[in-house]
Structures are given as C-alpha cells and as structure tokens.
Write a protein that holds these residues in place. Structure first.
Motif, PDB file in Angstrom:
ATOM      1  N   MET A 284      40.662  24.561  57.621  1.00 47.89           N
ATOM      2  CA  MET A 284      41.365  23.536  56.838  1.00 47.89           C
ATOM      3  C   MET A 284      40.737  23.381  55.452  1.00 47.89           C
ATOM      4  O   MET A 284      41.439  23.310  54.443  1.00 47.89           O
ATOM      5  CB  MET A 284      41.348  22.192  57.569  1.00 47.89           C
ATOM      6  N   GLU A 285      39.421  23.321  55.418  1.00 53.98           N
ATOM      7  CA  GLU A 285      38.739  23.193  54.132  1.00 53.98           C
ATOM      8  C   GLU A 285      38.987  24.426  53.271  1.00 53.98           C
ATOM      9  O   GLU A 285      39.270  24.320  52.072  1.00 53.98           O
ATOM     10  CB  GLU A 285      37.239  22.990  54.330  1.00 53.98           C
ATOM     11  N   ARG A 286      38.907  25.592  53.879  1.00 47.69           N
ATOM     12  CA  ARG A 286      39.139  26.838  53.144  1.00 47.69           C
ATOM     13  C   ARG A 286      40.559  26.881  52.582  1.00 47.69           C
ATOM     14  O   ARG A 286      40.785  27.320  51.465  1.00 47.69           O
ATOM     15  CB  ARG A 286      38.889  28.033  54.070  1.00 47.69           C
ATOM     16  N   GLU A 287      41.519  26.402  53.346  1.00 47.21           N
ATOM     17  CA  GLU A 287      42.907  26.379  52.880  1.00 47.21           C
ATOM     18  C   GLU A 287      43.050  25.535  51.615  1.00 47.21           C
ATOM     19  O   GLU A 287      43.675  25.955  50.640  1.00 47.21           O
ATOM     20  CB  GLU A 287      43.825  25.832  53.970  1.00 47.21           C
ATOM     21  N   VAL A 288      42.455  24.346  51.625  1.00 48.67           N
ATOM     22  CA  VAL A 288      42.534  23.472  50.446  1.00 48.67           C
ATOM     23  C   VAL A 288      41.876  24.143  49.246  1.00 48.67           C
ATOM     24  O   VAL A 288      42.416  24.136  48.139  1.00 48.67           O
ATOM     25  CB  VAL A 288      41.897  22.096  50.729  1.00 48.67           C
ATOM     26  N   ARG A 289      40.717  24.735  49.456  1.00 46.94           N
ATOM     27  CA  ARG A 289      40.017  25.401  48.349  1.00 46.94           C
ATOM     28  C   ARG A 289      40.841  26.557  47.781  1.00 46.94           C
ATOM     29  O   ARG A 289      40.901  26.756  46.573  1.00 46.94           O
ATOM     30  CB  ARG A 289      38.642  25.869  48.796  1.00 46.94           C
ATOM     31  N   LEU A 290      41.504  27.311  48.640  1.00 44.74           N
ATOM     32  CA  LEU A 290      42.346  28.413  48.172  1.00 44.74           C
ATOM     33  C   LEU A 290      43.577  27.901  47.425  1.00 44.74           C
ATOM     34  O   LEU A 290      43.999  28.488  46.425  1.00 44.74           O
ATOM     35  CB  LEU A 290      42.753  29.306  49.340  1.00 44.74           C
ATOM     36  N   LEU A 291      44.157  26.807  47.902  1.00 44.15           N
ATOM     37  CA  LEU A 291      45.303  26.214  47.204  1.00 44.15           C
ATOM     38  C   LEU A 291      44.907  25.715  45.813  1.00 44.15           C
ATOM     39  O   LEU A 291      45.634  25.915  44.838  1.00 44.15           O
ATOM     40  CB  LEU A 291      45.902  25.067  48.025  1.00 44.15           C
ATOM     41  N   VAL A 292      43.754  25.088  45.716  1.00 39.26           N
ATOM     42  CA  VAL A 292      43.262  24.614  44.420  1.00 39.26           C
ATOM     43  C   VAL A 292      42.997  25.798  43.507  1.00 39.26           C
ATOM     44  O   VAL A 292      43.379  25.793  42.332  1.00 39.26           O
ATOM     45  CB  VAL A 292      41.996  23.742  44.593  1.00 39.26           C
ATOM     46  N   ASP A 293      42.369  26.828  44.041  1.00 38.21           N
ATOM     47  CA  ASP A 293      42.086  28.015  43.243  1.00 38.21           C
ATOM     48  C   ASP A 293      43.386  28.626  42.711  1.00 38.21           C
ATOM     49  O   ASP A 293      43.471  28.990  41.533  1.00 38.21           O
ATOM     50  CB  ASP A 293      41.320  29.035  44.087  1.00 38.21           C
ATOM     51  N   GLU A 294      44.373  28.719  43.557  1.00 39.15           N
ATOM     52  CA  GLU A 294      45.664  29.267  43.135  1.00 39.15           C
ATOM     53  C   GLU A 294      46.298  28.394  42.051  1.00 39.15           C
ATOM     54  O   GLU A 294      46.744  28.897  41.016  1.00 39.15           O
ATOM     55  CB  GLU A 294      46.612  29.351  44.338  1.00 39.15           C
ATOM     56  N   LEU A 295      46.304  27.107  42.266  1.00 36.19           N
ATOM     57  CA  LEU A 295      46.922  26.179  41.324  1.00 36.19           C
ATOM     58  C   LEU A 295      46.238  26.205  39.963  1.00 36.19           C
ATOM     59  O   LEU A 295      46.887  26.333  38.928  1.00 36.19           O
ATOM     60  CB  LEU A 295      46.891  24.751  41.889  1.00 36.19           C
ATOM     61  N   VAL A 296      44.918  26.107  39.956  1.00 35.70           N
ATOM     62  CA  VAL A 296      44.180  25.971  38.694  1.00 35.70           C
ATOM     63  C   VAL A 296      43.978  27.304  37.995  1.00 35.70           C
ATOM     64  O   VAL A 296      44.226  27.430  36.800  1.00 35.70           O
ATOM     65  CB  VAL A 296      42.818  25.282  38.937  1.00 35.70           C
ATOM     66  N   PHE A 297      43.538  28.316  38.726  1.00 33.68           N
ATOM     67  CA  PHE A 297      43.103  29.544  38.077  1.00 33.68           C
ATOM     68  C   PHE A 297      44.169  30.633  37.988  1.00 33.68           C
ATOM     69  O   PHE A 297      44.105  31.479  37.108  1.00 33.68           O
ATOM     70  CB  PHE A 297      41.847  30.090  38.758  1.00 33.68           C
TER      71      PHE A 297
END
Length: 170
Positions: free
Chosen positions: A130-143
């Motif tokens: 779950m934590e990894r999913e959020v981090r990947l979503l943020v990475d996709e959105l921002v970067f």
C-alpha cells in the motif's frame, strides 16, 4: 565581575537575541506590493528560496540565486523552467517523497493493527504494498506527468503486486 561589565554575559545576550530572531528561526517572505489582482506577491529572490526549499528541501543553488537576484523568476516561463530543472535532481525525488509521506502520513500504514481472524489478508506485506503504491502514484504524478496535486485523489489507476491485487480483488 558584575553582569553589567562582563563581556561573556553580553555575548550570551547577543547570541540569545540572534537565535530568537524571527529571521533566524523562520524563512520569512514578506513579498512586495503588487500591481493588479493581489495585494502582495513574492519577489524573484523569495521565489528562488521557495522553489529550493519546496522541491529540494535545501537552500537555492548559485544558478537559482542568480536568477532570483536578477528578477528573472518574475517571468512565469523562467519560473516553470526552474521548476523543471530542480525536479530533475535526485534531491527533488527525496524531498517530494518526504513531503508526501508526511502530508499523507504514510507512517501510519505500518502501525495499523487488524485482527487476522476478521481480516485474513492483512499482513505487513500488504501494508508495504500500500505504501509503495502511494509512492509510485506520487512519483508518476510529480515527476512524469508534472501534474496537479489534486489529481492524486481522483486517479483511477493503481500500482499493484500480487498481495495488493488480491486485496483489491483484481
């Protein structure tokens, strides 16, 4: 020696004053009077500071300081160019990741306690996913997308592994 004539006492008071001064404790950005819509706006140099601390969690580099001093960051295109430049750095990934981890309080995920009898699929591996999913979503959105933070909460996409897919019944 009396406190009135002791140099060390004076130095202690001076140091205490410096350490308690608002400009020492906080990054104060007062802005300047703006013409038009808003009463105040950040100066170019203040924008340099805000960009560096927001996107890299550090002080502005020499290039950003020079742009701030020259007034170049008053130009929206130059500002956007600097955002793109700063987001390309490794510091940005760490700073943005840390910001969202704190903003979304991701540390709470691993502290969730559930009764395994009632919630058989709940495990430390699930919380990690779950934590990894959020981090990947943020990475996709921002970067990758350079998107708006509000779109994070409207996404219809997920990053799943087998544990998370089973939990989502995918």
């Amino acid at each position: 020696r009396s406190p009135e004539t002791d140099v060390s006492v004076g130095l202690q008071w001076a140091l205490a004053g410096i350490l308690q001064a608002p400009y020492t404790l906080y990054r104060l950005e007062r802005g300047e009077l703006a013409e038009g819509a808003s009463p105040r706006r950040h100066t170019s140099l203040e924008m340099a500071s805000r960009l560096a601390f927001t996107l890299q969690n550090t002080t502005p580099d020499p290039e950003l300081i020079n742009l701030g001093v020259s007034g170049a960051l008053d130009d929206p295109e130059a500002l956007e160019g600097e955002v793109d430049r700063l987001l390309e750095s490794p510091e940005a990934r760490r700073a943005v990741g840390a910001f969202f981890a704190q903003y979304l309080d991701l540390s709470k995920i691993k502290r969730v306690e559930r009764d395994p009898a009632r919630y058989p699929g709940v495990s430390p591996a699930l919380f990690d996913a779950m934590e990894r999913e959020v981090r990947l979503l943020v990475d996709e959105l921002v970067f990758r997308e350079r998107g708006d933070i509000r779109s994070l909460f409207k996404r219809r996409r997920a990053y799943v592994n087998s544990t998370l897919a089973a939990h989502y019944d995918l």
